[in-house]
Design an enzyme around this catalytic site. Structure first.
Site, PDB file in Angstrom:
ATOM      1  N   ASP A   1       9.396 -12.712  -4.358  1.00 12.83           N
ATOM      2  CA  ASP A   1       9.746 -11.871  -3.221  1.00 12.83           C
ATOM      3  C   ASP A   1      11.029 -11.090  -3.519  1.00 12.83           C
ATOM      4  O   ASP A   1      12.047 -11.679  -3.901  1.00 12.83           O
ATOM      5  CB  ASP A   1       9.945 -12.779  -1.998  1.00 12.83           C
ATOM      6  CG  ASP A   1      10.022 -12.020  -0.688  1.00 12.83           C
ATOM      7  OD1 ASP A   1      10.540 -10.891  -0.676  1.00 12.83           O
ATOM      8  OD2 ASP A   1       9.595 -12.589   0.339  1.00 12.83           O
TER       9      ASP A   1
ATOM     10  N   ASP B   1       1.517  -2.296  -0.600  1.00 16.01           N
ATOM     11  CA  ASP B   1       0.398  -2.776   0.218  1.00 16.01           C
ATOM     12  C   ASP B   1       0.423  -2.044   1.554  1.00 16.01           C
ATOM     13  O   ASP B   1       1.414  -2.087   2.279  1.00 16.01           O
ATOM     14  CB  ASP B   1       0.544  -4.281   0.441  1.00 16.01           C
ATOM     15  CG  ASP B   1      -0.731  -4.912   0.977  1.00 16.01           C
ATOM     16  OD1 ASP B   1      -1.414  -4.252   1.799  1.00 16.01           O
ATOM     17  OD2 ASP B   1      -1.036  -6.043   0.598  1.00 16.01           O
TER      18      ASP B   1
END
Length: 239
Positions: free
Chosen positions: A123, A145
């Protein structure tokens, strides 16, 4: 789980919605991850190895070079291209999807060697925790995304949860590039990124229709074009 609850490691509870694993890796890809990835890690990013969140010594870790960050590098096409094009710059790539990381490592083996790439296989928010304020000179967000459903728009990168720490680690005047083929992602980007302390640098339509001079068109972009979607290239500056 509430925001003030934590993992056993001490890490804050951060929801992560993207894929971590895809199809089964082949033996070569497993070898790339085992043999190459440890030496490419920025160091001290995970909560297990750095619970105090001590900042990275940038000059020591990145050989005194300017440092750029690519957020979600997919298969590594743009990351490797930029590292080859700018050998005097160090580029940290963040990608939690292990299959993409393995693809990038294979590309680096075939086209390398490279001594100016670091990879955080996780992350980006964890990386931002340990980057010093004003330490990054450029950042890239290429075809993130899209999370197309309206109820999922808070999962997109262009929210304050991600943009605020990105703004903190960027140097004053640093460039932040965003490429997407999703019109609603363009809308949200144009609303949220300036709100987070960035200035859009476009002066006319060609500034978002034409890619950057050092751009490489990725497989994802080519797929988007084949399917009739229009790429948008947005350039912002930290103010």
């Amino acid at each position: 789980m509430s925001d003030d609850q934590q993992h056993q490691s001490g890490a804050p509870w951060r929801n992560f919605y993207g894929r971590i694993h895809g199809k089964t890796l082949n033996k070569a890809q497993v070898d790339y991850l085992d043999e190459d990835l440890p030496d490419l890690a920025p160091g001290g990013v995970s909560w297990e190895e750095n619970p105090e969140r001590v900042k990275i010594d940038m000059a020591k870790r990145f050989a005194g070079k300017p440092v750029w960050v690519e957020i979600g590098f997919g298969g590594g096409e743009h990351l490797v291209h930029m590292a080859r094009s700018y050998p005097d710059v160090y580029i940290i790539g963040c990608e939690p999807f292990v299959n993409g990381v393995a693809m990038c490592l294979g590309k680096m083996r075939r086209e390398g060697p490279f001594d100016n790439i670091a990879i955080h296989a996780g992350d980006a928010r964890d990386l931002f925790d340990v980057l010093p304020d004003g330490s990054i000179e450029k950042a890239f967000l290429n075809y993130p995304d899209p999370w197309p459903k309206k109820r999922h728009h808070r999962r997109r990168f262009v929210t304050d949860e991600h943009l605020d720490p990105l703004h903190r680690v960027l140097k004053d005047g640093a460039e932040f590039r965003v490429a997407t083929d999703i019109p609603d992602y363009v809308r949200q980007t144009m609303e949220e990124v300036p709100r987070a302390g960035f200035e859009w640098l476009a002066e006319g339509p060609e500034d978002w229709r034409k890619p950057w001079s050092d751009w490489i068109s990725t497989r994802y972009e080519q797929k988007a074009i084949r399917e009739g979607r229009t790429p948008h290239y947005m350039t912002f500056k930290k103010v």
